[in-house]
Design an enzyme around this catalytic site. Sequence first.
Site, short mmCIF file in Angstrom:
data_model
loop_
_atom_site.label_atom_id
_atom_site.label_comp_id
_atom_site.label_asym_id
_atom_site.label_seq_id
_atom_site.Cartn_x
_atom_site.Cartn_y
_atom_site.Cartn_z
N HIS A 174 0.83 -1.21 0.00
CA HIS A 174 0.00 0.00 0.00
C HIS A 174 0.86 1.26 0.00
CE1 HIS A 174 -4.01 1.83 1.54
NE2 HIS A 174 -3.29 2.77 0.97
N HIS B 169 1.35 5.26 -2.14
CA HIS B 169 0.87 6.26 -3.10
C HIS B 169 2.11 6.92 -3.71
CE1 HIS B 169 -3.31 5.98 -1.65
NE2 HIS B 169 -2.75 5.76 -0.47
N ARG C 295 1.96 8.94 -6.51
CA ARG C 295 1.57 10.27 -7.03
C ARG C 295 1.78 10.47 -8.52
NH1 ARG C 295 -1.44 10.59 -2.78
NH2 ARG C 295 -0.52 11.45 -0.90
N ASN D 64 -5.01 6.10 -7.06
CA ASN D 64 -5.58 7.45 -7.00
C ASN D 64 -4.60 8.50 -7.52
OD1 ASN D 64 -3.92 7.10 -4.76
ND2 ASN D 64 -5.11 8.46 -3.45
N HIS E 63 -5.23 -0.68 5.92
CA HIS E 63 -4.91 0.12 7.12
C HIS E 63 -5.95 0.06 8.24
CE1 HIS E 63 -7.44 2.69 4.70
NE2 HIS E 63 -6.47 3.13 3.94
N ASN F 128 -5.82 9.37 7.42
CA ASN F 128 -7.10 8.68 7.31
C ASN F 128 -6.84 7.22 6.92
OD1 ASN F 128 -9.74 8.02 7.11
ND2 ASN F 128 -10.17 9.25 5.31
N ASP G 60 1.01 2.71 3.66
CA ASP G 60 0.14 3.80 3.22
C ASP G 60 0.96 5.07 2.96
OD1 ASP G 60 -2.09 5.18 2.43
OD2 ASP G 60 -3.04 5.26 4.40
N HIS H 159 3.19 14.34 0.71
CA HIS H 159 2.58 15.66 0.53
C HIS H 159 3.66 16.72 0.63
CE1 HIS H 159 -1.56 14.36 0.55
NE2 HIS H 159 -1.35 13.65 1.64
N GLY I 57 -2.30 11.98 5.62
CA GLY I 57 -1.27 11.02 5.25
C GLY I 57 0.14 11.43 5.57
#
Lengths: 428, 319
Positions: A62, A64, A66, A96, A234, A280, A307, A311, A326
């Site tokens: 898991h 991200h 980007r 995503n 998660h 989250n 996760d 950012h 996150g």
Amino acid sequence: MNGILIRGGRVIDPSRGFDEIADLYLLDGKVEAVGRNFGTPPDAMVLDATGQVVAPGLIDLHVHLREPGQEELETVATGAMAAAAGGFSAVCAMPNTDPVCDNQGVVGFVKAQAQRAGKARVYPIGAISLGQKGQQLAEFGELVGAGAVAVSDDGKPVASSHLMRTALEYARTFGIPVADHCEEPTLAEGGVMHEGIVSTRLGLKGIPAAAEEIMVARDILLAQLTGGHVHLCHISTRGSVELIRRAKEQGIRVTAEACPHHFTLTHEACEGYDTNAKMNPPLREPEDREAIRQALTDGTIDVIATDHAPHHYDAKEREFDDAPNGIVGLETALGLAITELVETGLLDLPGLVARMSTVPARIFGLPGGTLAVGAPADVVVFDPALEWVVRPEQFYSKSRNTPFRGRRLVGRATVTVVRGQVVFQRGC
Amino acid sequence: MTALGKDLIGLEYLSAEQIELILDTAEPFKEVSERPIKKVPALRGKTIVNLFFEASTRTRISFEFAEKRLSADTVNVAAQGSSVQKGETLVDTARNLEAMRIDMVVIRHQSSGAAQFLAQRIRSNVINAGDGKHEHPTQGLLDLLTLRDRFGRIRGLKVAIVGDVLHSRVARSNIWGLLKLGAEVAVCGPATLLPRKIEELGVTVLPRVEDAIQWADALNVLRLQLERMQAGFIPSLREYNRVFGVTTERLARAPKDLVILHPGPMNRGVEIDSDVADGPHSVILPQVTNGVAVRMAVLYLLAGGSPDWAQAAGRGEER
């Protein structure tokens, strides 16, 4: 191609119950031999792993990354490098992105970027629904054909039970899991942290534990109904752990993951409106953290996943209500797991390697997770006793958003090998 | 560092002694507002920005009077809407103001934590004039001052906070201030409008307004935001008044006369009946008067003034 001889380490391979001081010889991208006293093959690169653990490369189900869409936060290349630095030989990238990974084109693009980077392997996860809009099923067949290993609308919950049902049924055709971010949207709406005494004191809108648990219960019931494999992302609450435990006792096809921040921190970390503690699912209560730890010990929760959510610092440098959810996790996960789970006696090192490599590979059907002869030469060497301090400015990730700045951890990857190539080696 | 520290973010972060210092400092400032020439030179040469991201009439005017009566130079910035929508971040707004060499910022913001966020990032003193659902410390202080005026003490008082505690920064500041000064505090309202685990702050939860009226020496009646009905927290304003309204009939059954506070603006006929608001036990207007004095005290102390000087300022005439 020359081989790599990793000599004198504690070789831990939970896939075969192997745990001995041994040498590991990698050749032509595969495990060629594991054992002792087979000498130094000619032209082999020799790595001394004395006092360290040699294990199948870690696998994160898991992350991200980007890309495409938010390359200023992370790219496939920087994410794959951060992964390698954290001891991961493979990561699964959530869909995503912008555009959403809901078609074979994006799957292929992510794979191509990963290949170009040549660091950790990157397995795309396709979207469940087109545009992650929660309405029309994405083309699972084409996604899988292009290389997707699972489907998920992660970041967004699957609000429609009908959609979740059809996803679980349809995914069976391709033998892939459906990974769900469990959150009942009407209960969670507007919430920015766990609902409890801290949210009451801070005057922040809370997300009750029930928002997660309702969807965990629903997904379990739908997995039972359909016979599909649901993977619960998660997990953060003690109630969810209890639901999963009961489902597993009934033989329902459910697997689950927990993140290092959920077994390390509690909602107290939001004190002072620290936006690096905003995530989250949110950080929960001490009893929840304890339940997650126990569940990782007894296997109710199958795997540790990060996760990893990059950012930009500007985005976190604002009012708590407006900051994004996150944290980055790839470069702190192993240290947190060893510090919080191994040092505390909750897991032994083979158990840790299982939760971070062997089991993730098995439940998502990925190569790796084993050092059996002939297996892919994806290997991590880590020093389980190395003490270090988290310095985000030294991260390979493009982003620095972590609540663990300055934290002392024990255990760190020193070498990561992917496809028989050293993709990361920590300078001494 | 001043007796209060650099900023006033919330009563949670002050000691009982600091709160009492503010209340004591407010006493001489009350008199300043009663003079024909309502001005003392305590903050002459200081520059204060009133940075209001959320609509406010009473609090903004009260701060502005407090600043002007202390001879500060003030600028009002009404930055409506969130900083995100505006395109400029809160921290950029603050840094730009600071670059103009200001001394203090009074901030009202719709997000909990905004005042603290600002305080950690600029050198100027920051005074929280209400942040989201977190705290409204000067409102808490003026409520304490008003209760102290009426009862002569805070310790041992029983104060019930009635209404929408969930969304109320006034409630939180009152809870912290009252508890620190030794009062007993109860909260009362529909369960939909009481925050989870509020009792862990050290307050009693009373489910019915009748219970609160039986128990309390004073009621602090919170404003019911009309949009709570649309959001589904209560079925209707009419039913709210029937079940939780502070009415003459209910007060008539109290064992003693209750002092009634309300932070305003009131919804007459919803959370409070007009004859209660206008009745002999209402201290709603004295609250407003005390608001100016308390804010003068806070500004004065944060600017480095000592309580003794406040006495002097109170006595001295502007020449």
